[in-house]
Design an enzyme around this catalytic site. Structure first.
Site, PDB file in Angstrom:
ATOM      1  N   LEU A 188       0.848  -1.183   0.000  1.00  0.00           N
ATOM      2  CA  LEU A 188       0.000   0.000   0.000  1.00  0.00           C
ATOM      3  C   LEU A 188       0.889   1.239   0.000  1.00  0.00           C
ATOM      4  O   LEU A 188       1.546   1.544   0.991  1.00  0.00           O
ATOM      5  CB  LEU A 188      -0.919   0.014   1.227  1.00  0.00           C
ATOM      6  CG  LEU A 188      -1.739  -1.249   1.505  1.00  0.00           C
ATOM      7  CD1 LEU A 188      -2.685  -1.012   2.682  1.00  0.00           C
ATOM      8  CD2 LEU A 188      -2.496  -1.697   0.275  1.00  0.00           C
ATOM      9  N   ASP A 189       0.927   1.927  -1.138  1.00  0.00           N
ATOM     10  CA  ASP A 189       1.661   3.188  -1.237  1.00  0.00           C
ATOM     11  C   ASP A 189       0.723   4.298  -0.771  1.00  0.00           C
ATOM     12  O   ASP A 189      -0.309   4.552  -1.409  1.00  0.00           O
ATOM     13  CB  ASP A 189       2.120   3.438  -2.669  1.00  0.00           C
ATOM     14  CG  ASP A 189       3.162   2.434  -3.128  1.00  0.00           C
ATOM     15  OD1 ASP A 189       3.958   1.980  -2.290  1.00  0.00           O
ATOM     16  OD2 ASP A 189       3.172   2.099  -4.337  1.00  0.00           O
ATOM     17  N   VAL A 190       1.079   4.962   0.319  1.00  0.00           N
ATOM     18  CA  VAL A 190       0.149   5.866   0.998  1.00  0.00           C
ATOM     19  C   VAL A 190       0.701   7.288   1.023  1.00  0.00           C
ATOM     20  O   VAL A 190       1.878   7.510   1.320  1.00  0.00           O
ATOM     21  CB  VAL A 190      -0.102   5.391   2.446  1.00  0.00           C
ATOM     22  CG1 VAL A 190      -1.061   6.326   3.155  1.00  0.00           C
ATOM     23  CG2 VAL A 190      -0.642   3.958   2.449  1.00  0.00           C
ATOM     24  N   HIS A 221      -2.302   5.244  -3.063  1.00  0.00           N
ATOM     25  CA  HIS A 221      -2.041   5.602  -4.455  1.00  0.00           C
ATOM     26  C   HIS A 221      -1.446   4.391  -5.178  1.00  0.00           C
ATOM     27  O   HIS A 221      -0.906   3.485  -4.544  1.00  0.00           O
ATOM     28  CB  HIS A 221      -1.064   6.779  -4.546  1.00  0.00           C
ATOM     29  CG  HIS A 221      -1.646   8.092  -4.116  1.00  0.00           C
ATOM     30  ND1 HIS A 221      -2.169   8.311  -2.854  1.00  0.00           N
ATOM     31  CD2 HIS A 221      -1.786   9.264  -4.791  1.00  0.00           C
ATOM     32  CE1 HIS A 221      -2.599   9.558  -2.775  1.00  0.00           C
ATOM     33  NE2 HIS A 221      -2.381  10.155  -3.930  1.00  0.00           N
TER      34      HIS A 221
END
Length: 256
Positions: free
Chosen positions: A129-131, A143
């Protein structure tokens, strides 16, 4: 018995090893295979390798590169980049990779995750999870595509959903802190930890061993991942592949 893991994160761009800052400004730092050989000698816990070209451009995983990395690694290896099908999961695991990570493919990937679980098992499936904090009130939002596309999804809620589908591990990567070396975002990690029970890895912000220590103190069973910390040295960011020596590592993970 589960224990903390200290994990170097290597980014592959145009065939070379790079380090980014807030997902931009990729700086070349060397050859990936040479870095793996050094980490072998340092007996690292685990290695995370992400092909950021495959992720951003929708390319097929580079199986020759993955095969070479897996053949060289003497530690568990997690690969990320371009994975969209269960066939790809299975092929990558067959090359000697212990874990396969997906980011954008996990968002609408209920069928993919289900099939991958049946083929390689939950323990080999990782969701990244790119946050990034967005908006006036600084809400956390996942994102995709190297941080270029918003999803409107809250990381904690998405992590819980992915766990329910069978994902075996969640990597939470803070875009705002990528390459900043200013420390992890503990509020973000707490949100996701409260929502999930699967193994969790934090990435984004580590700049000194004290940051790893603080993360492990707060979340005793966690993966402490870092990029800049393990490829740079000093305030001028001289390239130097490094990893805690035995005494430092024992102090970090609480061993006697």
């Amino acid at each position: 018995m589960l224990r903390p893991r200290i994990i170097p994160c290597l980014l592959i761009h145009q065939g070379g090893l790079v380090k980014t800052r807030r997902f931009g400004e990729p700086k070349y730092v060397g050859d990936p295979i040479n870095a793996v050989r050094i980490f072998n000698e340092k007996e690292v816990d685990e290695l995370f390798v992400a092909d950021i070209d495959a992720s951003a451009l929708g390319k097929e995983p580079n199986y020759d590169m993955i095969r070479n990395l897996a053949a060289e690694c003497r530690m568990p290896l997690c690969y990320a980049g371009g994975v969209k099908t269960a066939d790809q999961f299975e092929r990558i695991v067959s090359l000697g990779v212990e874990k396969v990570a997906i980011g954008s493919a996990a968002i609408d990937g209920e069928a993919l995750i289900s099939e991958a679980v049946s083929r390689v098992g939950s323990q080999s499936i990782v969701a990244v999870l790119d946050v990034r904090k967005t908006g006036i009130f600084g809400k956390y939002e996942v994102h995709t595509h190297n941080g270029s596309k918003k999803t409107g999804l809250a990381p904690a809620k998405l992590a819980a959903h992915l766990e329910s589908l069978g994902v075996g591990e969640i990597v939470v990567n803070n875009i705002n802190r990528d390459g900043e070396m200013s420390g992890y975002d503990f509020d973000l990690m707490e949100d996701v930890r409260q929502a999930t029970s699967v193994p969790l890895t934090a990435l984004g912000g580590a700049g000194e061993l004290a940051h790893l220590r603080e993360l492990i103190d707060r979340f005793p069973i966690i993966g402490a991942a870092a990029g800049s910390l393990f490829v740079f040295k000093g305030k001028y960011r001289a390239v130097l592949i490094n990893y805690p020596v035995d005494e430092q590592k024992a102090a970090l993970i609480g061993k006697d």
